[in-house]
Design an enzyme around this catalytic site. Sequence first.
Site, PDB file in Angstrom:
ATOM      1  N   GLY A 194      92.193 -20.790 -53.183  1.00 17.66           N
ATOM      2  CA  GLY A 194      91.331 -20.409 -54.509  1.00 17.66           C
ATOM      3  C   GLY A 194      91.677 -21.602 -55.396  1.00 17.66           C
ATOM      4  N   GLY A 195      92.722 -22.051 -55.870  1.00 19.79           N
ATOM      5  CA  GLY A 195      92.688 -22.860 -56.880  1.00 19.79           C
ATOM      6  C   GLY A 195      92.021 -24.237 -56.755  1.00 19.79           C
ATOM      7  N   SER A 206      89.410 -24.493 -54.779  1.00 17.29           N
ATOM      8  CA  SER A 206      87.932 -24.218 -54.752  1.00 17.29           C
ATOM      9  C   SER A 206      87.571 -24.032 -56.278  1.00 17.29           C
ATOM     10  CB  SER A 206      87.768 -22.761 -54.058  1.00 17.29           C
ATOM     11  OG  SER A 206      86.505 -22.470 -54.019  1.00 17.29           O
ATOM     12  N   ALA A 266      97.921 -17.624 -51.655  1.00 13.96           N
ATOM     13  CA  ALA A 266      97.676 -16.993 -50.540  1.00 13.96           C
ATOM     14  C   ALA A 266      97.355 -17.886 -49.363  1.00 13.96           C
ATOM     15  CB  ALA A 266      96.523 -16.041 -50.946  1.00 13.96           C
ATOM     16  N   GLY A 267      97.112 -19.210 -49.184  1.00 15.44           N
ATOM     17  CA  GLY A 267      96.705 -19.914 -48.117  1.00 15.44           C
ATOM     18  C   GLY A 267      95.161 -19.923 -47.946  1.00 15.44           C
ATOM     19  N   LEU A 268      94.485 -19.637 -49.142  1.00 20.45           N
ATOM     20  CA  LEU A 268      93.162 -19.384 -49.194  1.00 20.45           C
ATOM     21  C   LEU A 268      92.451 -20.423 -50.032  1.00 20.45           C
ATOM     22  CD1 LEU A 268      92.633 -15.603 -49.093  1.00 20.45           C
ATOM     23  CD2 LEU A 268      92.449 -16.953 -47.222  1.00 20.45           C
ATOM     24  N   ASP A 314      93.036 -30.349 -51.134  1.00 22.91           N
ATOM     25  CA  ASP A 314      92.119 -29.507 -50.577  1.00 22.91           C
ATOM     26  C   ASP A 314      90.748 -29.430 -51.330  1.00 22.91           C
ATOM     27  OD1 ASP A 314      93.732 -28.943 -48.506  1.00 22.91           O
ATOM     28  OD2 ASP A 314      93.973 -26.729 -49.401  1.00 22.91           O
ATOM     29  N   PRO A 356      93.263 -13.854 -54.011  1.00 22.89           N
ATOM     30  CA  PRO A 356      94.508 -13.960 -54.309  1.00 22.89           C
ATOM     31  C   PRO A 356      95.178 -15.252 -54.585  1.00 22.89           C
ATOM     32  CG  PRO A 356      94.096 -12.475 -52.318  1.00 22.89           C
ATOM     33  CD  PRO A 356      92.946 -13.459 -52.798  1.00 22.89           C
ATOM     34  N   LYS A 398      88.853 -20.459 -48.480  1.00 24.23           N
ATOM     35  CA  LYS A 398      88.733 -21.018 -46.877  1.00 24.23           C
ATOM     36  C   LYS A 398      90.017 -20.649 -46.075  1.00 24.23           C
ATOM     37  CE  LYS A 398      92.527 -23.488 -47.483  1.00 24.23           C
ATOM     38  NZ  LYS A 398      93.780 -23.222 -46.545  1.00 24.23           N
TER      39      LYS A 398
END
Length: 288
Positions: free
Chosen positions: A102-103, A105, A98-100, A137, A95, A13
Site C-alpha cells: 500500500g505504501g 503504491s 500487510a504485505g500488500l 516496490d 491495510p 498487489k
Amino acid sequence: MPKKRISIKAPAKINLGLKVNGLRDDGYHEIETTMQMVGLFDEISFEMKDRGIELLIEGEDISKGRENIVYKACELLRKKAGGKGVRIKLRKNIPLSAGLGGGSSDGAATLVGLNRLWGLGLDREELMHLGCRLGSDVPFFLFGPSALARGRGDILTRVRPLNKWILLVNPSFPVATSWVYNSYDRSGEKAPNTKILTKRKDSIKLPRLNKRFGGYSNDLEKVTGSKYPVIERIKKELINSGAEASLMSGSGPTVFGIFSEKRSAEKASEGFKGYKAFVVKTLKESPY
C-alpha cells in the site's frame, strides 16, 4: 494545460511467489518474485495551491510529515516543478504493513498524479527511476499490472496478468517488513520454501509462473508464520472454503486465496468474521 485537481486510485498487489537469494552489498536483499496488482485501492487526490505541501489522511492514523512516502514523493517532484504547492488527500483502504504494498503504491501514485498536475511531462522510465529512490516496490506500481521482479525488486519483466478472483484475509495486525527480513537473516540459514497450499497435490498452473523465479512459494512465510501461527490457519481455512490455492503475500501477514468465480470468493469470505477480508479481481492493466 495542467489540471488544477486530479484523483487517482492506488492498487494493492499480491506476491504469487517470493524467493530470497541473500543480502546484497547495498544492504538490500536479492529477491525473485512474481507480483500482481489487485482491485483494492487507496484513493488519492491532488489539488494545486500556491505554496507548500499539505497532506491530509483518512482511514489510518499515520504520519503526515516528511517520513510519509507520499510526502517524500512530493518533495522529489517539487524540485523539478520549481517549488509548486499542492494539497493531497489520501484515503487509506489498503491495510498498513500487510504485505500488500500500500505504501509503495501510494508513492507511485503520487509521482504519477503530480507529474500530471504540474505538467512536468516525465515519461514512465523517468518516474520509475525516481521511484527507486522511494522504495523497492515503487517501480512495479509504475510498471504493472503484473511482473517478474528481480534484483532488489526493481528489475522488472512483463508476465501475463493472472485472471482470477482473490480473497484477501488480513488478521488485523501489522508486520514490519524490516523485522521479517532481519529475522530471516538472523536465522543463520536459508528458510525452506513454504509451498503454495493447493487443493491438488500438484501446484496450481498459474500463467507464466516459474518455480525458478519464486512461483508457488514464499521464503518469508516461514519467518512470519513462526511468530504468527494464524497465518497457516488462514491458509488451511481458505483451501477448506474452496480456494484453488493459498499463500501469504510479501512479508505478510495478509494471506490470499485464489478463486475462479466471484461468488465462491464471496461465500468463502463469510467464514472470516473478525478479520479484514476483501474480495477483489486481479487487474488486467495498470490504472495509470
